[in-house]
Design an enzyme around this catalytic site. Structure first.
Site, PDB file in Angstrom:
ATOM      1  N   VAL A   1      -9.344  28.052 186.526  1.00 23.03           N
ATOM      2  CA  VAL A   1      -9.792  28.720 185.304  1.00 23.03           C
ATOM      3  C   VAL A   1     -11.004  29.584 185.639  1.00 23.03           C
ATOM      4  O   VAL A   1     -11.964  29.118 186.262  1.00 23.03           O
ATOM      5  CB  VAL A   1     -10.153  27.700 184.208  1.00 23.03           C
ATOM      6  CG1 VAL A   1     -10.610  28.426 182.941  1.00 23.03           C
ATOM      7  CG2 VAL A   1      -8.960  26.795 183.904  1.00 23.03           C
TER       8      VAL A   1
ATOM      9  N   GLY B   1      -3.832  25.061 189.314  1.00 20.89           N
ATOM     10  CA  GLY B   1      -4.423  26.150 188.557  1.00 20.89           C
ATOM     11  C   GLY B   1      -5.926  26.239 188.703  1.00 20.89           C
ATOM     12  O   GLY B   1      -6.594  25.270 189.062  1.00 20.89           O
TER      13      GLY B   1
ATOM     14  N   ILE C   1     -14.599  28.675 186.525  1.00 22.06           N
ATOM     15  CA  ILE C   1     -15.102  27.668 185.590  1.00 22.06           C
ATOM     16  C   ILE C   1     -14.702  26.273 186.051  1.00 22.06           C
ATOM     17  O   ILE C   1     -15.494  25.334 186.030  1.00 22.06           O
ATOM     18  CB  ILE C   1     -14.559  27.925 184.168  1.00 22.06           C
ATOM     19  CG1 ILE C   1     -15.033  29.284 183.649  1.00 22.06           C
ATOM     20  CG2 ILE C   1     -14.985  26.804 183.226  1.00 22.06           C
ATOM     21  CD1 ILE C   1     -14.403  29.681 182.324  1.00 22.06           C
ATOM     22  N   GLY C   2     -13.447  26.129 186.465  1.00 25.98           N
ATOM     23  CA  GLY C   2     -12.942  24.832 186.908  1.00 25.98           C
ATOM     24  C   GLY C   2     -11.605  25.013 187.591  1.00 25.98           C
ATOM     25  O   GLY C   2     -11.023  26.102 187.589  1.00 25.98           O
TER      26      GLY C   2
ATOM     27  N   ASP D   1      -3.646  13.850 175.536  1.00 24.68           N
ATOM     28  CA  ASP D   1      -4.717  13.814 176.539  1.00 24.68           C
ATOM     29  C   ASP D   1      -6.049  14.181 175.894  1.00 24.68           C
ATOM     30  O   ASP D   1      -6.820  14.977 176.432  1.00 24.68           O
ATOM     31  CB  ASP D   1      -4.398  14.751 177.704  1.00 24.68           C
ATOM     32  CG  ASP D   1      -5.279  14.480 178.931  1.00 24.68           C
ATOM     33  OD1 ASP D   1      -5.779  13.341 179.062  1.00 24.68           O
ATOM     34  OD2 ASP D   1      -5.460  15.402 179.750  1.00 24.68           O
TER      35      ASP D   1
END
Length: 431
Positions: free
Chosen positions: A31, A29, A23-24, A196
């Protein structure tokens, strides 16, 4: 159809979760979208290498799985377990009863304290694995966090899908934004400050008109922050995160300010994003952004700059109040947005209905686990930290002149993905 014990493809599995695709990703990290083959529902898994920069995001899973099956501790000849890692779930109690000051543990701990709210994305399960060798880095902890899956973020809804521009219901803006406000309010009531807030960190299910707050990577429990302690993404940062009180008010009234006010400021920018599909400035610093300097001198430049209605302009100036101690409260924002009758000077949002809130702040008291493998407390290394990246501002230096006011300001920044957010030391970070 594949089941947990019978795989008819070469897909990778973590317990009952089948990896579908990325996804990203960020520095530390990635996802993934995954399918739970037991309940046939999609979820998102955030895979984080603690205190380690990912060298090859596309092949991260290969590195982890190869290490897993080469490790004698996990080695098995059972064909049913081919391409599937089996890990014990970490009990949420571990994160809720210990103090964590940084890194993925802090993020998980803060989110678990508020994730039962209906407008905050739920944490479903957490797993940990220690990869023995990752590009010659020994014994790196890998954390897998499973979340509910929502396909679209607010940025995509605004810019790519143009959901709000094309909506027939003029109260959709109010519905979505008030839900976001309620999620933030719930966080504040529980001592969590997001720090954020931005469209990329808000997921939206437009079909069901439902918003979810996510990504607590920069969240904190600190009630106040020192002035100029840079936390957040530049488009959405409050001015006290960039410039000190003395610069604004010519006297050192205070050296710190309430953390919740930073989230309030970000909400004002997000509401502007939704209504006008633009950002107001690149950075709330009068020395570096000409339009913000103009705003500090004469707030009415907003009326021409983004052609908002008088009532919306008045609301924005209360939310985007440079003094954090005088900034509008979240309950006042919710009530004002609910009752406002116009957002813009022209077009469909020049006349909007009052929104009678039928939503509530229901909190789900039930925890949802992948019960097939949820047992045992897995120990963690407490040494991980978030990895820093360098931040690159987008500087738009094309000036325009607003007639009669004699103020030269920067051209309105287009709504674009935020650069890497800053942590508490003013360093930019991602995932």
């Amino acid at each position: 159809m594949s089941t947990a014990n019978s795989h008819d493809d070469n897909s990778k599995y973590l317990n009952n979760y089948k990896f579908i695709g990325i996804i990203g990703s960020g520095a530390s990290g990635v996802v993934y979208k995954v399918l739970n083959v037991i309940n046939n529902k999609y979820y998102a898994i955030k895979v984080v290498l603690n205190n380690t920069v990912i060298r090859d995001k596309q092949n991260l899973l290969d590195s982890i799985f190869n290490d897993y099956f080469e490790n004698d501790k996990y080695n098995t000849h059972n064909e049913k377990l081919k391409n599937r890692m089996i890990l014990n779930s970490i009990n949420f109690h571990y994160y809720l009863t210990n103090e964590f000051n940084y890194g993925i543990k802090k993020e998980i701990s803060n989110q678990l304290k508020v994730h039962k709210h209906k407008h905050i994305i739920s944490v479903i399960d957490i797993y940990n694995y220690q990869i023995t060798n990752y590009y010659n880095i020994k014994n790196t902890n890998v954390t897998f966090i499973i979340y509910d899956y929502i396909e679209m973020d607010l940025f995509t809804a605004i810019v790519e899908k143009q959901i709000f521009q094309n909506a027939t219901d003029t109260t959709l803006i109010k519905k979505i934004f008030i839900q976001i406000c309620r999620a933030v309010k719930y966080c504040h009531e529980n001592g969590i400050y997001h720090c954020d807030l931005k469209p990329e960190n808000i997921l939206v299910d437009i079909e069901n008109e439902h918003a979810y707050l996510c990504d607590f990577g920069l969240s904190t429990t600190e009630k106040s922050l020192c002035d100029t302690q840079s936390i957040g993404s530049t488009f959405y940062m409050a001015p006290e995160r960039v410039i000190d009180y003395e610069t604004i008010y010519k006297s050192a009234v205070t050296k710190s300010s309430p953390t919740y006010s930073c989230d309030i400021w970000s909400l004002g920018i997000i509401l502007t994003n939704i209504v006008c599909s633009c950002n107001l400035w690149n950075l709330p610093d009068p020395k570096k952004d000409q339009f913000f300097k103009s705003y500090m001198t004469n707030k009415s430049v907003l009326l021409d700059y983004i052609e908002v209605s008088t009532s919306f302009y008045q609301l924005l100036t209360l939310i985007l109040e440079p003094d954090p101690l005088k900034r509008y409260g979240i309950d006042d924002i919710i009530e004002s947005v609910r009752n406002i009758r116009s957002f813009t000077q022209h077009g469909k949002y020049a006349n909007v209905d009052i929104y009678d809130i039928i939503d509530d702040d229901t909190v789900n008291e039930e925890e949802i686990y992948d019960t097939d493998f949820s047992n045992g407390l897995v120990s963690h290394d407490s040494s991980e930290t978030m990895v820093s990246l360098q931040h690159n501002d987008t500087n738009d230096k094309e000036g325009v002149f607003y007639g009669g006011q004699g103020v030269t300001v920067l051209r309105r920044p287009t709504l674009q993905h935020s650069s890497a957010p800053f942590n508490g030391n003013g360093q930019a970070i991602t995932i």
